[in-house]
Motif scaffolding. Structure first.
Motif, PDB file in Angstrom:
ATOM      1  N   LEU A  38       0.812  -1.222   0.000  1.00 13.45           N
ATOM      2  CA  LEU A  38       0.000   0.000   0.000  1.00 13.45           C
ATOM      3  C   LEU A  38       0.846   1.273   0.000  1.00 13.45           C
ATOM      4  N   SER A  39       2.166   1.119   0.064  1.00  9.18           N
ATOM      5  CA  SER A  39       3.040   2.268   0.333  1.00  9.18           C
ATOM      6  C   SER A  39       2.885   3.387  -0.692  1.00  9.18           C
ATOM      7  N   LYS A  40       2.755   3.023  -1.975  1.00 12.76           N
ATOM      8  CA  LYS A  40       2.652   4.047  -3.014  1.00 12.76           C
ATOM      9  C   LYS A  40       1.378   4.864  -2.849  1.00 12.76           C
ATOM     10  N   PHE A  41       0.275   4.181  -2.543  1.00 12.94           N
ATOM     11  CA  PHE A  41      -1.003   4.870  -2.382  1.00 12.94           C
ATOM     12  C   PHE A  41      -0.997   5.768  -1.145  1.00 12.94           C
ATOM     13  N   ILE A  42      -0.399   5.263  -0.063  1.00 13.70           N
ATOM     14  CA  ILE A  42      -0.323   6.058   1.168  1.00 13.70           C
ATOM     15  C   ILE A  42       0.530   7.302   0.944  1.00 13.70           C
ATOM     16  N   GLU A  43       1.621   7.123   0.184  1.00 11.00           N
ATOM     17  CA  GLU A  43       2.502   8.253  -0.125  1.00 11.00           C
ATOM     18  C   GLU A  43       1.760   9.317  -0.942  1.00 11.00           C
ATOM     19  N   ILE A  44       0.991   8.879  -1.947  1.00 14.42           N
ATOM     20  CA  ILE A  44       0.215   9.822  -2.770  1.00 14.42           C
ATOM     21  C   ILE A  44      -0.829  10.529  -1.906  1.00 14.42           C
ATOM     22  N   GLY A  45      -1.485   9.749  -1.033  1.00 12.70           N
ATOM     23  CA  GLY A  45      -2.509  10.309  -0.167  1.00 12.70           C
ATOM     24  C   GLY A  45      -1.974  11.367   0.775  1.00 12.70           C
ATOM     25  N   ASN A  46      -0.758  11.144   1.281  1.00 11.24           N
ATOM     26  CA  ASN A  46      -0.143  12.118   2.189  1.00 11.24           C
ATOM     27  C   ASN A  46       0.181  13.430   1.488  1.00 11.24           C
ATOM     28  N   LYS A  47       0.453  13.343   0.180  1.00 10.38           N
ATOM     29  CA  LYS A  47       0.815  14.543  -0.577  1.00 10.38           C
ATOM     30  C   LYS A  47      -0.411  15.297  -1.087  1.00 10.38           C
ATOM     31  N   SER A  48      -1.543  14.571  -1.230  1.00  9.83           N
ATOM     32  CA  SER A  48      -2.737  15.214  -1.779  1.00  9.83           C
ATOM     33  C   SER A  48      -3.379  16.105  -0.711  1.00  9.83           C
ATOM     34  N   GLU A  49      -4.075  17.145  -1.162  1.00  8.65           N
ATOM     35  CA  GLU A  49      -4.723  18.076  -0.232  1.00  8.65           C
ATOM     36  C   GLU A  49      -6.207  17.725  -0.103  1.00  8.65           C
ATOM     37  N   ASN A  50      -7.016  18.266  -0.971  1.00  7.81           N
ATOM     38  CA  ASN A  50      -8.451  17.995  -0.862  1.00  7.81           C
ATOM     39  C   ASN A  50      -8.931  16.947  -1.855  1.00  7.81           C
ATOM     40  N   ILE A  51      -8.301  16.970  -3.070  1.00  8.33           N
ATOM     41  CA  ILE A  51      -8.753  16.070  -4.140  1.00  8.33           C
ATOM     42  C   ILE A  51      -8.469  14.615  -3.760  1.00  8.33           C
ATOM     43  N   GLY A  52      -9.524  13.834  -3.681  1.00  4.87           N
ATOM     44  CA  GLY A  52      -9.368  12.411  -3.397  1.00  4.87           C
ATOM     45  C   GLY A  52      -8.975  12.086  -1.975  1.00  4.87           C
ATOM     46  N   LYS A  53      -9.069  13.041  -1.069  1.00  8.47           N
ATOM     47  CA  LYS A  53      -8.618  12.813   0.310  1.00  8.47           C
ATOM     48  C   LYS A  53      -9.400  11.671   0.954  1.00  8.47           C
ATOM     49  N   GLU A  54     -10.706  11.651   0.737  1.00  9.95           N
ATOM     50  CA  GLU A  54     -11.554  10.600   1.315  1.00  9.95           C
ATOM     51  C   GLU A  54     -11.163   9.227   0.778  1.00  9.95           C
ATOM     52  N   PHE A  55     -10.864   9.190  -0.519  1.00 11.78           N
ATOM     53  CA  PHE A  55     -10.459   7.933  -1.159  1.00 11.78           C
ATOM     54  C   PHE A  55      -9.163   7.401  -0.544  1.00 11.78           C
ATOM     55  N   PHE A  56      -8.188   8.272  -0.387  1.00 15.57           N
ATOM     56  CA  PHE A  56      -6.896   7.830   0.157  1.00 15.57           C
ATOM     57  C   PHE A  56      -6.979   7.526   1.649  1.00 15.57           C
ATOM     58  N   ASN A  57      -7.913   8.154   2.339  1.00 13.90           N
ATOM     59  CA  ASN A  57      -8.127   7.816   3.748  1.00 13.90           C
ATOM     60  C   ASN A  57      -8.599   6.377   3.887  1.00 13.90           C
ATOM     61  N   LYS A  58      -9.441   5.936   2.950  1.00  9.48           N
ATOM     62  CA  LYS A  58      -9.900   4.541   2.953  1.00  9.48           C
ATOM     63  C   LYS A  58      -8.721   3.586   2.799  1.00  9.48           C
ATOM     64  N   ILE A  59      -7.787   3.976   1.926  1.00  9.20           N
ATOM     65  CA  ILE A  59      -6.610   3.123   1.703  1.00  9.20           C
ATOM     66  C   ILE A  59      -5.743   3.076   2.962  1.00  9.20           C
ATOM     67  N   SER A  60      -5.583   4.214   3.618  1.00 11.04           N
ATOM     68  CA  SER A  60      -4.764   4.271   4.839  1.00 11.04           C
ATOM     69  C   SER A  60      -5.322   3.352   5.918  1.00 11.04           C
ATOM     70  N   LEU A  61      -6.644   3.226   5.974  1.00  8.45           N
ATOM     71  CA  LEU A  61      -7.268   2.368   6.979  1.00  8.45           C
ATOM     72  C   LEU A  61      -6.949   0.886   6.756  1.00  8.45           C
ATOM     73  N   LEU A  62      -6.542   0.544   5.521  1.00 10.55           N
ATOM     74  CA  LEU A  62      -6.178  -0.851   5.228  1.00 10.55           C
ATOM     75  C   LEU A  62      -4.840  -1.234   5.835  1.00 10.55           C
ATOM     76  N   ASN A  63      -4.050  -0.245   6.212  1.00 16.29           N
ATOM     77  CA  ASN A  63      -2.697  -0.472   6.731  1.00 16.29           C
ATOM     78  C   ASN A  63      -2.773  -1.027   8.153  1.00 16.29           C
ATOM     79  N   GLU A  64      -3.139  -2.298   8.254  1.00 22.99           N
ATOM     80  CA  GLU A  64      -3.439  -2.919   9.552  1.00 22.99           C
ATOM     81  C   GLU A  64      -2.215  -3.102  10.444  1.00 22.99           C
ATOM     82  N   ASN A  65      -1.101  -3.493   9.838  1.00 17.80           N
ATOM     83  CA  ASN A  65       0.075  -3.844  10.633  1.00 17.80           C
ATOM     84  C   ASN A  65       1.094  -2.722  10.735  1.00 17.80           C
ATOM     85  N   GLY A  66       0.789  -1.591  10.116  1.00 15.99           N
ATOM     86  CA  GLY A  66       1.712  -0.468  10.188  1.00 15.99           C
ATOM     87  C   GLY A  66       2.906  -0.584   9.271  1.00 15.99           C
ATOM     88  N   ASP A  67       2.905  -1.573   8.393  1.00 11.73           N
ATOM     89  CA  ASP A  67       4.035  -1.744   7.463  1.00 11.73           C
ATOM     90  C   ASP A  67       3.621  -1.430   6.029  1.00 11.73           C
TER      91      ASP A  67
END
Length: 647
Positions: free
Chosen positions: A77-106
């Protein structure tokens, strides 16, 4: 990178199979080894992410106690999390969903699928998560054998995925499209369309609505002005199937690369035998294309092609797996990559082809290759037809590229070495010393370390090594300067110890050189008769007879013959003027001096084939192996060792 690793449990032949993935992943192995199972059931995993597509044959039926099949896929998930951290408002909700998948913190998530014998399917995560993962990591399965090379409609399917998500303004598009039709084709034409739709509705028919990607697919077709692909202004059926296959894969990867750039997706491609029908140069171009794509596009490729493998071995970000079948179970080995950049320059189809061999006999040069490729010998010992003979021409870089131990390949092998690659004789000290490189087990530091921890029957190897080392350091060996043989029986024990020790590490050191195995004490009279006979065109027969008849000593006669075939004598050197001059018996000295000047039978000139063929022509039909073993004891022992290794 999309998938980090995959684990299969009780899936057909994949009892407990784990593979970690890179950008390019290459599966090699014989038919039935399990390559298709890995590809097929990864795709099956995907087919069941958001809907049910049951395969009743997924569970390994060879074990009646298996109650379920399991497939676990770990996603990066690292690439998506990285993009999500850089994005401001566009797609923020979408990338937040991806961040929630990061169960083990890796920055990863492992999704597990289980199918029980009653076809019940159990997932580790809910539908919404599976749906999101399927969107983020789309998978494409291409089997070139079943691909329609003249209809590229599925390329349009991928192009359709360029479309944006549904918009509230989509109805405006329909209205504007109606306006365009009126403007270009007139009101009357538009009224016909309205009437047609009305009639369809009256008859209670309706047209199923396009999905979002289907809608965009049609828009793009309209934009491009059609949906039939041509190449260089010719229809696809103008070209061969192989060329169309290459062109299909080329445009497929090009579109996929653009898809990643325009959409947040990490595509995965399952590609089965892409080499089918391709010229070697097109294979090179295809593999360079695949290797050159964006790193997030992963390919899992199965092949039987040395050309594909050759290209893969020199590619960055590649994992190559060798699959073998043992008792109906798939065993997977990860092949060691080529760390030495020099290896990239020497690898060719030849070296790569040995990764597909049933067994390999490594030999130093053309003489050995000629010997073990002899038709009579191969018919007598069928094992020689089952294996490949690899001539590495004393080039260790070439040997490194294909050596099973160096590359972690599960291929039985035997390395044939001249004895001077194991030990060397010091004429001043009258002692032997360990020589050669890491292919000499006596000089291999890793082997030396491991032997300290051996126990049981294997402990004998440490005893052999210590005995060989002790003799090398402490014992002086003097050879007869007329016969060039050692009188001390300990020398022959020493040589036998070396051979026994090395054979445990799949290395066979011949007593001198392969020429000395072919012309030896048991058959030298046969060789002399052959070379002097009408069937041999040797030009110095008169002088050879003069030298041969100078003395009746057997060792002397063998040395004369070894000199003209350019073989080593027992002390592991060749006869020269200086050594001949030290002979104390005048007739022997004169004979040696004649032999040194005689025409030599060159390596690869075919003399060995002619001699072996002549020997076989004189054999009785019964017990030919026994007859051969008597005349060529060391060659017979080499083949016997090879047979044991292959079993």
């Amino acid at each position: 990178m999309g998938i980090i690793n995959i684990r299969f449990k009780n899936v057909k032949s994949l009892e407990n199979t784990f593979i970690d993935l890179e950008k390019l992943n290459v599966l090699i192995g014989k038919n039935g080894a399990g390559k298709t199972n890995i590809q097929k059931y990864l795709y099956y995993f995907y087919e069941n992410l958001v809907e049910t597509n049951i395969d009743n044959n997924i569970i390994d039926k060879n074990n009646p106690y298996n109650s379920y099949a399991e497939i676990s896929v770990k996603f990066d998930l690292s690439k998506f999390i990285e993009i999500g951290n850089k994005s401001e408002n566009i797609g923020k909700e979408f990338f937040n969903k991806i961040s929630l998948l990061n169960e083990n913190g890796d920055s990863s998530i492992t999704l597990t699928f289980k199918q029980y014998k009653n076809n019940t399917i159990l997932w580790s995560h809910d539908y919404q998560i599976r749906k999101l993962l399927k969107y983020l990591y789309p998978i494409y399965y291409i089997d070139v054998r079943t691909l329609d090379l003249y209809d590229w409609e599925n390329i349009w399917d991928i192009i359709g995925e360029f479309g944006q998500r549904r918009s509230e303004k989509e109805e405006e598009f329909t209205k504007e499209f109606d306006g365009i039709l009126k403007k270009i084709y007139g009101t009357k034409y538009f009224e016909y369309l309205v009437q047609l739709k009305s009639e369809i509705d009256r008859l209670e028919y309706n047209v199923q609505s396009y999905s979002n990607s289907e809608k965009f697919k049609q828009i793009y077709k309209l934009k491009f002005g059609g949906d039939k692909f041509n190449f260089k202004k010719n229809k696809l059926n103008f070209y061969s199937k192989g060329y169309n296959s290459y062109n299909y894969l080329r445009i497929f990867y090009t579109v996929l690369d653009l898809l990643h750039n325009s959409k947040v997706k990490n595509p995965i491609v399952i590609l089965d035998e892409p080499e089918i029908g391709l010229h070697p140069n097109l294979i090179d171009e295809l593999m360079q294309l695949i290797a050159g794509q964006n790193k997030v596009i992963q390919t899992i490729l199965a092949t039987h092609s040395p050309r594909v493998l050759k290209n893969s071995l020199v590619t960055k970000d590649v994992n190559i797996f060798q699959l073998t079948e043992i008792n109906f179970k798939t065993s997977v080995r990860k092949i060691m990559n080529l760390e030495n950049k020099k290896s990239h320059k020497v690898i060719s189809d030849k070296e790569a082809s040995y990764y597909f061999a049933n067994g390999i006999l490594f030999v130093e040069g053309v003489t050995e290759f000629e010997l073990f490729s002899n038709e009579y010998l191969q018919n007598l010992y069928p094992i020689l037809k089952e294996i490949e003979v690899f001539t590495y021409n004393s080039n260790n870089i070439s040997l490194d590229v294909s050596h099973p131990f160096q590359r972690n390949l599960d291929i039985p092998y035997l390395l044939l070495l001249d004895m001077d690659k194991i030990i060397k004789y010091d004429n001043d000290k009258k002692q032997f010393s360990i020589s050669g490189d890491t292919y000499n087990p006596l000089k291999n530091l890793e082997i030396i370390k491991r032997e300290k921890f051996l126990y049981g029957e294997r402990r004998i190897l440490l005893h052999y090594r210590n005995r060989i080392k002790g003799i090398s350091n402490k014992v002086n060996f003097n050879y007869d300067e007329n016969k060039f043989v050692f009188s001390d029986k300990l020398f022959y024990e020493y040589r036998a110890l070396i051979k026994a020790y090395c054979k445990n590490y799949n290395v066979y050191p011949v007593n001198t050189t392969i020429e000395g195995s072919v012309v030896n004490k048991s058959n030298y009279t046969y060789f002399y008769q052959w070379i002097m006979g009408d069937g041999c065109s040797y030009s110095d027969k008169v002088k050879l007879k003069e030298a041969y008849d100078k003395n009746d000593n057997i060792s002397y006669k063998i040395n004369i013959l070894k000199t003209i075939i350019e073989g080593n004598l027992e002390p592991l050197f060749r006869l020269n003027e200086k050594r001949a001059g030290k002979s104390t018996t005048q007739s022997i000295k004169e004979g040696y001096q004649i032999a040194i000047k005689l025409e030599k039978l060159q390596k690869g000139s075919g003399w060995m084939t002619l001699f072996i063929d002549d020997i076989f022509s004189g054999f009785k039909k019964d017990n030919q192996k026994s007859q051969f073993s008597i005349l060529f004891p060391e060659i017979a022992d080499i083949i016997k060792t090879l047979e044991v290794i292959m079993k």
